[in-house]
Write an enzyme that holds these catalytic residues in place. Sequence first.
Site, short mmCIF file in Angstrom:
data_model
loop_
_atom_site.label_atom_id
_atom_site.label_comp_id
_atom_site.label_asym_id
_atom_site.label_seq_id
_atom_site.Cartn_x
_atom_site.Cartn_y
_atom_site.Cartn_z
N HIS A 60 -3.37 6.09 4.02
CA HIS A 60 -4.22 4.97 3.56
C HIS A 60 -3.75 3.61 4.09
CE1 HIS A 60 -5.68 2.08 0.43
NE2 HIS A 60 -6.76 2.84 0.47
N ILE A 105 -8.25 2.21 19.25
CA ILE A 105 -9.21 1.23 18.74
C ILE A 105 -8.63 -0.17 18.85
CG2 ILE A 105 -10.24 2.86 17.12
CD1 ILE A 105 -8.51 1.34 14.94
N ASP A 151 0.84 -1.20 0.00
CA ASP A 151 0.00 0.00 0.00
C ASP A 151 0.87 1.26 0.00
OD1 ASP A 151 -2.21 1.93 1.12
OD2 ASP A 151 -3.24 0.02 0.82
N TYR A 164 -9.21 -10.85 -11.43
CA TYR A 164 -8.44 -11.96 -12.01
C TYR A 164 -9.04 -13.28 -11.56
CZ TYR A 164 -4.47 -8.97 -13.29
OH TYR A 164 -3.66 -8.04 -13.83
N ASP A 196 13.86 2.48 -0.95
CA ASP A 196 14.63 2.58 0.29
C ASP A 196 14.04 1.62 1.32
OD1 ASP A 196 12.54 3.89 1.85
OD2 ASP A 196 12.98 5.70 0.73
N ASN A 199 -5.15 -2.24 24.89
CA ASN A 199 -3.95 -1.53 25.33
C ASN A 199 -4.27 -0.13 25.86
OD1 ASN A 199 -4.60 -0.38 22.88
ND2 ASN A 199 -2.47 -0.12 22.21
N ASP A 242 -0.97 2.74 18.32
CA ASP A 242 -1.90 1.61 18.28
C ASP A 242 -1.51 0.56 17.24
OD1 ASP A 242 -3.98 0.67 19.77
OD2 ASP A 242 -5.56 1.80 18.74
N ALA A 274 -8.57 -7.48 -8.54
CA ALA A 274 -9.71 -8.16 -7.92
C ALA A 274 -10.38 -9.15 -8.87
CB ALA A 274 -10.73 -7.12 -7.43
N ASP A 286 -16.18 -11.72 -4.45
CA ASP A 286 -16.45 -12.94 -3.68
C ASP A 286 -17.41 -12.71 -2.52
OD1 ASP A 286 -14.90 -14.89 -5.09
OD2 ASP A 286 -13.11 -13.88 -4.36
N SER A 288 -11.46 -0.13 -0.12
CA SER A 288 -10.15 -0.15 0.56
C SER A 288 -10.29 -0.52 2.02
CB SER A 288 -9.49 1.23 0.49
OG SER A 288 -8.80 1.42 -0.70
N VAL A 334 -19.57 -12.87 -10.34
CA VAL A 334 -18.38 -13.71 -10.47
C VAL A 334 -17.15 -13.02 -9.87
CG1 VAL A 334 -16.82 -14.84 -12.10
CG2 VAL A 334 -19.29 -14.82 -12.55
CA LIG Z 1 -5.88 -0.12 20.80
CA LIG Z 2 10.72 5.62 2.14
#
Ligand SMILES: [Ca+2]
Ligand SMILES: [Ca+2]
Length: 434
Positions: free
Chosen positions: A209, A227, A145, A322, A200, A223, A154, A320, A351, A374, A348
């Site tokens: 994202h 969330i 991503d 394929y 890198d 913790n 978190d 998706a 899924d 996403s 099709v």
């Molecule tokens: Ca948490």
């Molecule tokens: Ca970098």
Amino acid sequence: MRTGSVLSASLLLLGAAAFANPAKVRNFNVPHKDGEFIVRFADDMSRDEQIAFMHNHQLQPLKFFRSAPAALVKVAAHGRALSAKSVSIAAQPEVRLVEANTIIKINVNTNDPSYGRQYGHDKIEAPAAWDMNTGSKEVVVAVIDTGVNYNHPDLAANYWYNQGESGMDANGNEKSSNGIDDDANGYVDDFRGWDFADKDNDPMDDNGHGTHCSGIIGAVGNNGEGIAGVNWNTSIVGLRFIGSNGEGTSADAIEAIEYATMMGFDLTNASWGGDPESETEEDLVMLKEAIRAAGDAGNLFIAASGNEMRDIDKQPVYPAAYDLDNIVSVGSTDSFDLKSFFSNYGKVGTDLFAPGSSIYSTYHDGYASLSGTSMATPYVTGAAALLKASEPNLTNLEIKERLMGTVDKKTLLEGRSVTGGRLNVRRALQAEYN
Ligand SMILES: [Ca+2]
Ligand SMILES: [Ca+2]
Ligand SMILES: [Ca+2]
Ligand SMILES: [Ca+2]
């Protein structure tokens, strides 16, 4: 009679010529990087022969792929001249096909602050699943991503570190920063994944994202912070190939997938996609081959169906759509279990569905709500990771079969997906089939 036999002879010759030179050119009519393309060589060509070919045809290799004999090359031609060059290269007998280095985009829709926080966990019965299992550090999830903020309070405890690039080397230097490829995997100091966009060893997320997707899969649970992800404990590795503008290239995506395959990661989250040039299954064959090779190595590849409100059986999106056994294609639903207005679908090609409208998760250094396939995709990836933690011996295809067989069926999702249902992780862990 004579005319007829001449005609059939010439037809045969045409067919034979086409068979002798099956090379093709693909994806130059959709957005792609200028000044470069991907050359897929014949199967029997050695690396030395590939290099000699590129030298002879004024192609500068930028990277070699692992899943097929192919290279990304730099070309001293731009725009229409690039297309013309691709045709001349594809005509060479050593070449099977030439593909444009296609632009791929993340499938996020809108930023929608603080609405319906974490309703998704209730929809998929995650709290009941957590009574059985809360995840395992042994399960490794590649988030291919925009990178991941591995410092997020978190996420940090659930971030993966490469054992082969950790600790001290023989000279008393840190393997993570000694400039040596200690685990000999082709990447120097890749102690926390890799950045295939900037080349890198720092896959820090400058878009948000990938960090958002990661929190859905595995924000640290219990913790006292923020969330909980579908997994309270897991190992997330950021493989960055998409830049801050939300765009990456197919060549970098392929290399990231090949890295995940080489490293033996269990699951891949792919919350991105692109438009094919044509509707044939062959498009972006290189990306498909990389995902197929990942599947052969045991990786389950969970991909977003996309946000164009369209039937992807008629107008596909890759990866998706394929037709590969190890791909799970995910559409988005809202808090009412209705298909999100933006979500693609396909009897099709999609899924199953999962919550993707107004999903609250980790974002940059804090939290935010985002919508898109996403966001639905990492719910399924997270469920796959929790199932793998619960039953470590399940194969990638068994995990897919379990997730698809235990959905909550919804009348309004019938005909819009293979399963006609929405993810239920509690039922998946209990093998409560339809
Ligand atoms: Ca948490
Ligand atoms: Ca970098
Ligand atoms: Ca290395
Ligand atoms: Ca090192």
